[in-house]
Design an enzyme around this catalytic site. Sequence first.
Site, PDB file in Angstrom:
ATOM      1  N   CYS A  73       0.936  -1.355  -0.094  1.00  0.00           N
ATOM      2  CA  CYS A  73       0.019   0.055  -0.150  1.00  0.00           C
ATOM      3  C   CYS A  73       0.979   1.329   0.183  1.00  0.00           C
ATOM      4  CB  CYS A  73      -0.958  -0.102   1.119  1.00  0.00           C
ATOM      5  SG  CYS A  73      -1.893  -1.511   1.187  1.00  0.00           S
TER       6      CYS A  73
ATOM      7  N   GLY B 135       3.819   7.052  -2.290  1.00  0.00           N
ATOM      8  CA  GLY B 135       5.318   6.649  -1.989  1.00  0.00           C
ATOM      9  C   GLY B 135       6.159   7.441  -0.950  1.00  0.00           C
TER      10      GLY B 135
ATOM     11  N   CYS C  17      -3.255   6.046   9.380  1.00  0.00           N
ATOM     12  CA  CYS C  17      -3.402   7.210   9.740  1.00  0.00           C
ATOM     13  C   CYS C  17      -4.532   7.583  10.247  1.00  0.00           C
ATOM     14  CB  CYS C  17      -3.100   8.262   8.477  1.00  0.00           C
ATOM     15  SG  CYS C  17      -3.962   8.070   7.247  1.00  0.00           S
TER      16      CYS C  17
HETATM   17  C1  LIG Z   1      -2.396   5.177   3.430  1.00  0.00           C
HETATM   18  S1  LIG Z   1      -2.363   5.078   1.678  1.00  0.00           S
HETATM   19  C2  LIG Z   1      -0.592   4.812   1.388  1.00  0.00           C
HETATM   20  C3  LIG Z   1       0.270   6.048   1.631  1.00  0.00           C
HETATM   21  C4  LIG Z   1       1.746   5.557   1.360  1.00  0.00           C
HETATM   22  N1  LIG Z   1       2.170   4.431   2.191  1.00  0.00           N
HETATM   23  C5  LIG Z   1       2.543   6.704   1.496  1.00  0.00           C
HETATM   24  O1  LIG Z   1       3.374   6.776   2.505  1.00  0.00           O
HETATM   25  O2  LIG Z   1       2.730   7.551   0.671  1.00  0.00           O
HETATM   26  C6  LIG Z   1      -3.129   3.600   1.529  1.00  0.00           C
HETATM   27  C7  LIG Z   1      -2.910   3.028   0.009  1.00  0.00           C
HETATM   28  O3  LIG Z   1      -3.549   1.596   0.101  1.00  0.00           O
HETATM   29  C8  LIG Z   1      -3.856   1.418  -1.217  1.00  0.00           C
HETATM   30  N2  LIG Z   1      -4.881   0.293  -1.175  1.00  0.00           N
HETATM   31  C9  LIG Z   1      -6.110   0.391  -0.690  1.00  0.00           C
HETATM   32  N3  LIG Z   1      -6.837  -1.017  -0.682  1.00  0.00           N
HETATM   33  C10 LIG Z   1      -5.602  -1.741  -1.448  1.00  0.00           C
HETATM   34  C11 LIG Z   1      -5.483  -3.092  -1.434  1.00  0.00           C
HETATM   35  N4  LIG Z   1      -6.603  -3.914  -1.514  1.00  0.00           N
HETATM   36  N5  LIG Z   1      -4.574  -3.706  -1.847  1.00  0.00           N
HETATM   37  C12 LIG Z   1      -3.433  -2.721  -2.305  1.00  0.00           C
HETATM   38  N6  LIG Z   1      -3.401  -1.421  -2.036  1.00  0.00           N
HETATM   39  C13 LIG Z   1      -4.563  -0.980  -1.566  1.00  0.00           C
HETATM   40  C14 LIG Z   1      -4.818   2.862  -1.619  1.00  0.00           C
HETATM   41  O4  LIG Z   1      -4.501   2.748  -3.159  1.00  0.00           O
HETATM   42  C15 LIG Z   1      -3.704   3.878  -0.951  1.00  0.00           C
HETATM   43  O5  LIG Z   1      -2.646   4.154  -1.940  1.00  0.00           O
END
Ligand SMILES: C[S@@+](CC[C@H](N)C(=O)[O-])C[C@H]1O[C@@H](n2cnc3c(N)ncnc32)[C@H](O)[C@@H]1O
Length: 442
Positions: free
Chosen positions: A255, A259, A375
């Site tokens: 996830c 990035g 978060c």
């Molecule tokens: C909290 S954000 C991540 C922020 C990132 N780690 C950063 O520090 O920039 C959560 C991410 O989970 C992804 N996401 C949601 N459901 C998911 C799934 N089933 N499998 C993979 N990624 C998923 C979303 O697209 C989103 O980009």
Amino acid sequence: MSKASKNVRAEAARCLLAVLDKGQSLSDVLPQAQINVGEKDAALLQEMCFGTIRHFARYDAICHQLLTKKLKGKQRVFHHLVIVGLYQLEHMRIPEHAAVAETVQAAVSLKAQGLKGLVNACLRNFMRNKDVLLKKTANPVTEYNHPSWFIKRIQAAYPEQWQTILEQNLQRAPMWLRVHTSNKPVTEFCTALDDAKIEYEVHPHNPTAIRLLAPKPVDKIPGFDQGWFVVQDAAAQNAARLLGACDNEHVLDACAAPGGKTCHVLDTAKVNMVAADIDETRLSRVQENLTRLKLEAQLVCGDLSDPKTLESFEQFDSILLDAPCSATGVIRRHPDIKWLRRNEDIEQLSTLQANILQTMWDKLKPGGTLLYATCSILPDENKLQMQQFLTTHADAILVPIVNQGHSDEQSLNETVDNPGWQILPGEHNMDGFYYCRLKKSQ
Ligand SMILES: C[S@@+](CC[C@H](N)C(=O)[O-])C[C@H]1O[C@@H](n2cnc3c(N)ncnc32)[C@H](O)[C@@H]1O
């Protein structure tokens, strides 16, 4: 010939309509609206949208009192225009007569000359009868400007701190930078800020986290194109340190988009990085960030609750799982979250988190570390999620986050019944965040 800019208050009302009536996110609608009003009014529009959404419950309730009949259909945007007017009268340094006159004028831009009188009457009525109106509309939702379900959850989870949390959520979010030390040492970056006369403060426990006293566009800060820094909240800047990946390790950022943490881990160790996310558009932002910072990672697009997504990969030494969550720790940054989220979402999100967590656990080598992060400030997504995982996985060992020279962590008393580090919004001016570190037994 360039098109005339649109009226800023009318655009603010349209944004409120899109967010609060149609459920769109403010970050999706605001950029186009800012283009519509032109560069000169972009900051004013942002302030009006963020401010009214922060205090929406208060002004929505007052607006219902002021309007003798409910506005529906195409007229609904005028309900929001009155709210924009009310917010200006209480929160913005615009003289009262100008705030009223400009808001009334916006009715013309919204092609409703006939409703000018109504908007004018509402705002003047508010100025005359503010105390009575506030008394009539007083309840916890209008006082704290959060939905009732959320207030109840926060009261239950934080009986001592709930009011402070709700108050913090109404504050403007600070702008934090992370110095990307492989490209620029912290001392040199600070000198560049001094030379550019940009005022800042360094986080008391994290020397790479720098808060600008006044937020600025990134291109006005030295070294953006050269990859000297990234914009990243100080709470999020704990992830790489707590993961503690070492050189040559095979690391997964699960996830990962956009990035921020992928790049941070790569700044701390020379690892072989895989960054995965379900959202292709967001994943392209990971690539942009990697390129700007001169870093490399293998990107994978797919659903991480599905074991097939990473089936071609060996198990990883370290996994950072920054799980999809309610984002209730970042309400001051994205105030629309509190109105767009529903109570029912929390259960769905915690099920999704548990599914991704299980799949990621299977991809972790024995002896490896998994750092779970959100978060969110809701226990269902954090402490209770981890408690459940620890009680159902005999090979999961809690590795407490203590004694790493970070004084916030000294007082954490982590046990399997009380796992993880919950940062609350506003602590050292950070976003609300949660971390829990697990090791897989050999
Ligand atoms: C909290 S954000 C991540 C922020 C990132 N780690 C950063 O520090 O920039 C959560 C991410 O989970 C992804 N996401 C949601 N459901 C998911 C799934 N089933 N499998 C993979 N990624 C998923 C979303 O697209 C989103 O980009």
